[in-house]
Design an enzyme around this catalytic site. Structure first.
Site, PDB file in Angstrom:
ATOM      1  N   GLU A 115     -10.334 -11.610   0.587  1.00 51.06           N
ATOM      2  CA  GLU A 115     -11.789 -11.497   0.415  1.00 51.06           C
ATOM      3  C   GLU A 115     -12.281 -12.451  -0.674  1.00 51.06           C
ATOM      4  O   GLU A 115     -13.407 -12.928  -0.638  1.00 51.06           O
ATOM      5  CB  GLU A 115     -12.163 -10.039   0.129  1.00 51.06           C
ATOM      6  CG  GLU A 115     -12.059  -9.193   1.401  1.00 51.06           C
ATOM      7  CD  GLU A 115     -11.525  -7.794   1.202  1.00 51.06           C
ATOM      8  OE1 GLU A 115     -11.583  -7.265   0.085  1.00 51.06           O
ATOM      9  OE2 GLU A 115     -11.029  -7.223   2.206  1.00 51.06           O
TER      10      GLU A 115
ATOM     11  N   GLY B 255      -5.792  -0.781   1.876  1.00 44.02           N
ATOM     12  CA  GLY B 255      -7.218  -0.707   1.563  1.00 44.02           C
ATOM     13  C   GLY B 255      -7.765   0.650   1.986  1.00 44.02           C
ATOM     14  O   GLY B 255      -7.652   1.640   1.254  1.00 44.02           O
ATOM     15  N   GLY B 256      -8.343   0.696   3.162  1.00 45.49           N
ATOM     16  CA  GLY B 256      -9.040   1.892   3.654  1.00 45.49           C
ATOM     17  C   GLY B 256      -8.288   3.200   3.464  1.00 45.49           C
ATOM     18  O   GLY B 256      -8.855   4.182   2.962  1.00 45.49           O
TER      19      GLY B 256
ATOM     20  N   ASN C 155      -5.515  -0.640  -2.919  1.00 47.86           N
ATOM     21  CA  ASN C 155      -6.575  -1.538  -3.378  1.00 47.86           C
ATOM     22  C   ASN C 155      -7.906  -0.880  -3.031  1.00 47.86           C
ATOM     23  O   ASN C 155      -8.302  -0.842  -1.872  1.00 47.86           O
ATOM     24  CB  ASN C 155      -6.430  -2.900  -2.670  1.00 47.86           C
ATOM     25  CG  ASN C 155      -7.570  -3.850  -3.002  1.00 47.86           C
ATOM     26  OD1 ASN C 155      -8.389  -3.566  -3.878  1.00 47.86           O
ATOM     27  ND2 ASN C 155      -7.622  -4.971  -2.311  1.00 47.86           N
ATOM     28  N   TRP C 156      -8.567  -0.376  -4.050  1.00 45.08           N
ATOM     29  CA  TRP C 156      -9.807   0.383  -3.817  1.00 45.08           C
ATOM     30  C   TRP C 156     -11.008  -0.528  -3.553  1.00 45.08           C
ATOM     31  O   TRP C 156     -12.086  -0.050  -3.209  1.00 45.08           O
ATOM     32  CB  TRP C 156     -10.098   1.306  -5.011  1.00 45.08           C
ATOM     33  CG  TRP C 156      -9.105   2.424  -5.174  1.00 45.08           C
ATOM     34  CD1 TRP C 156      -8.085   2.748  -4.314  1.00 45.08           C
ATOM     35  CD2 TRP C 156      -9.042   3.387  -6.239  1.00 45.08           C
ATOM     36  NE1 TRP C 156      -7.389   3.839  -4.784  1.00 45.08           N
ATOM     37  CE2 TRP C 156      -7.963   4.250  -5.969  1.00 45.08           C
ATOM     38  CE3 TRP C 156      -9.781   3.599  -7.407  1.00 45.08           C
ATOM     39  CZ2 TRP C 156      -7.613   5.309  -6.804  1.00 45.08           C
ATOM     40  CZ3 TRP C 156      -9.441   4.656  -8.250  1.00 45.08           C
ATOM     41  CH2 TRP C 156      -8.367   5.501  -7.947  1.00 45.08           C
ATOM     42  N   LYS C 157     -10.834  -1.821  -3.737  1.00 41.31           N
ATOM     43  CA  LYS C 157     -11.922  -2.792  -3.519  1.00 41.31           C
ATOM     44  C   LYS C 157     -13.195  -2.316  -4.239  1.00 41.31           C
ATOM     45  O   LYS C 157     -13.104  -1.744  -5.316  1.00 41.31           O
ATOM     46  CB  LYS C 157     -12.125  -3.024  -2.022  1.00 41.31           C
ATOM     47  CG  LYS C 157     -10.805  -3.414  -1.325  1.00 41.31           C
ATOM     48  CD  LYS C 157     -10.963  -3.888   0.087  1.00 41.31           C
ATOM     49  CE  LYS C 157      -9.605  -4.271   0.660  1.00 41.31           C
ATOM     50  NZ  LYS C 157      -9.648  -4.777   2.010  1.00 41.31           N
TER      51      LYS C 157
ATOM     52  N   SER D 172      -4.479  -2.947   7.560  1.00 41.92           N
ATOM     53  CA  SER D 172      -4.528  -1.761   8.420  1.00 41.92           C
ATOM     54  C   SER D 172      -3.253  -0.916   8.361  1.00 41.92           C
ATOM     55  O   SER D 172      -2.781  -0.416   9.385  1.00 41.92           O
ATOM     56  CB  SER D 172      -4.856  -2.158   9.862  1.00 41.92           C
ATOM     57  OG  SER D 172      -6.153  -2.738   9.923  1.00 41.92           O
TER      58      SER D 172
ATOM     59  N   HIS E  14      -6.736 -12.353  -3.247  1.00 42.05           N
ATOM     60  CA  HIS E  14      -6.988 -11.510  -2.076  1.00 42.05           C
ATOM     61  C   HIS E  14      -7.841 -12.283  -1.082  1.00 42.05           C
ATOM     62  O   HIS E  14      -8.698 -13.087  -1.487  1.00 42.05           O
ATOM     63  CB  HIS E  14      -7.700 -10.216  -2.500  1.00 42.05           C
ATOM     64  CG  HIS E  14      -7.763  -9.239  -1.366  1.00 42.05           C
ATOM     65  ND1 HIS E  14      -8.727  -9.320  -0.390  1.00 42.05           N
ATOM     66  CD2 HIS E  14      -6.968  -8.196  -1.036  1.00 42.05           C
ATOM     67  CE1 HIS E  14      -8.511  -8.350   0.495  1.00 42.05           C
ATOM     68  NE2 HIS E  14      -7.449  -7.658   0.120  1.00 42.05           N
TER      69      HIS E  14
ATOM     70  N   GLU F 284      -0.946 -10.552   3.663  1.00 40.47           N
ATOM     71  CA  GLU F 284      -2.024  -9.840   4.335  1.00 40.47           C
ATOM     72  C   GLU F 284      -2.689 -10.767   5.349  1.00 40.47           C
ATOM     73  O   GLU F 284      -3.550 -11.583   4.976  1.00 40.47           O
ATOM     74  CB  GLU F 284      -3.077  -9.387   3.321  1.00 40.47           C
ATOM     75  CG  GLU F 284      -2.556  -8.422   2.282  1.00 40.47           C
ATOM     76  CD  GLU F 284      -3.679  -7.582   1.679  1.00 40.47           C
ATOM     77  OE1 GLU F 284      -3.604  -6.360   1.788  1.00 40.47           O
ATOM     78  OE2 GLU F 284      -4.628  -8.156   1.124  1.00 40.47           O
TER      79      GLU F 284
ATOM     80  N   GLY G  72      -8.792  -4.363   7.473  1.00 37.93           N
ATOM     81  CA  GLY G  72      -9.971  -3.551   7.790  1.00 37.93           C
ATOM     82  C   GLY G  72     -10.336  -3.534   9.267  1.00 37.93           C
ATOM     83  O   GLY G  72     -11.427  -3.115   9.633  1.00 37.93           O
TER      84      GLY G  72
HETATM   85  P1  13P Z   1      -7.054  -2.293   4.935  1.00 44.07           P
HETATM   86  O1  13P Z   1      -5.857  -1.435   4.641  1.00 44.07           O
HETATM   87  O2  13P Z   1      -8.354  -1.553   4.859  1.00 44.07           O
HETATM   88  O3  13P Z   1      -6.888  -3.065   6.220  1.00 44.07           O
HETATM   89  O4  13P Z   1      -7.152  -3.392   3.761  1.00 44.07           O
HETATM   90  C1  13P Z   1      -6.029  -4.132   3.435  1.00 44.07           C
HETATM   91  C2  13P Z   1      -6.276  -4.876   2.185  1.00 44.07           C
HETATM   92  O5  13P Z   1      -7.071  -5.802   2.151  1.00 44.07           O
HETATM   93  C3  13P Z   1      -5.576  -4.451   0.975  1.00 44.07           C
HETATM   94  O6  13P Z   1      -5.698  -5.383  -0.036  1.00 44.07           O
END
Ligand code: 13P
Length: 253
Positions: free
Chosen positions: A100, A236-237, A12-14, A215, A98, A170, A176
């Site tokens: 967020e 994510g990251g 997920n590149w956000k 994470s 998600h 999640e 994050g």
């Molecule tokens: P991280 O891997 O950066 O913790 O993010 C997880 C995420 O929100 C994937 O959708």
């Protein structure tokens, strides 16, 4: 009994990456994914990068998804993107709910249920995200919160619709933060989710993929995915760098 669910590693590149960076990363992911035919790889770029990434991964094993869609079919909704347009751009998945979007953009369970219906109307795959906050976990409500989110979005589905559903667990406190759920805690929640799916549709429980997110890194992915009910990772990251995401693809079995 060994399960038959193909492992799925999703990035997920956000709201990250320039078009040039997204192009380079998608090419690198395509090369990395080509080496492993026993697992699926999925990318969620921003809307603006979707068509470019679609061109790059065309004909490869890499799947493509969008990070969100409108709850409406079409029409006067300035700034929104419809599920049909996402399909048109070449994506097969849409991420719904998600954390967020639930917490920062205040998307409600009822609103997310409507979005699930829009995704299914187009015959696309919906990946529903669920997860509890730290406060909810510490007060012993994690499982109730997660199962309520699941019920609210999916309990109305027909049996057939379940073929188009994936789940991403999640925990909000793990996103994050560098603090992942332990494989044991994640497995316990995944098992609870699968049990709930069995109540809603017994046939779907053994086949629905449930990914863990929060994470995920090359040094913890193998222990997480070794668990019976963890079928993949939503990253994510660590999905933003070719090196770490390629390593995750390699380790995700
Ligand atoms: P991280 O891997 O950066 O913790 O993010 C997880 C995420 O929100 C994937 O959708």
């Amino acid at each position: 009994m060994a399960n038959t669910r193909t492992p799925l590693i999703a990035g997920n590149w956000k709201m990250n990456l320039s078009l040039a960076e997204a192009t380079a990363l998608a090419s690198a992911v395509k090369d990395a994914a080509a080496k492993y035919t026993d697992r699926d790889v999925l990318l969620y770029p921003t809307f603006l990068q979707l068509t470019r990434v679609a061109e790059i991964v065309k004909g490869s094993r890499v799947l493509l998804g969008a990070q969100n869609c409108s709850a409406e079919k079409e029409g006067a909704f300035t700034g929104e993107i419809a599920a049909a347009q996402i399909k048109d751009a070449g994506a097969g998945y849409i991420l719904i709910g998600h954390s967020e979007r639930r917490h920062i953009l205040k998307e409600s369970d009822a609103f997310l249920k409507t979005k699930i219906d829009r995704v299914l109307d187009e015959g696309l795959m919906a990946m529903l995200c669920v997860g509890e906050t730290l406060d909810e976990r510490e007060s012993g409500r994690a499982e109730t919160v997660v199962l309520n989110q699941l019920n609210a979005a999916l309990s109305h589905l027909t049996k057939d619709a379940w073929k188009h559903i994936a789940i991403a667990y999640e925990p909000v406190w793990a996103i994050g933060t560098g603090k992942n759920a332990t494989p044991e805690d994640a497995q316990a929640m995944h098992a609870a989710i699968r049990k709930r799916i069995a109540l809603l549709n017994a046939d779907a429980a053994p086949t629905t993929r449930i990914l863990y997110g929060g994470s995920v890194k090359p040094d913890n992915v193998a222990a997480l995915m070794a668990k019976e009910d963890i079928d993949g990772a939503l990253v994510g990251g660590a999905s933003l760098k070719a090196e770490s995401f390629s390593e995750l693809i390699k380790l995700a079995k």
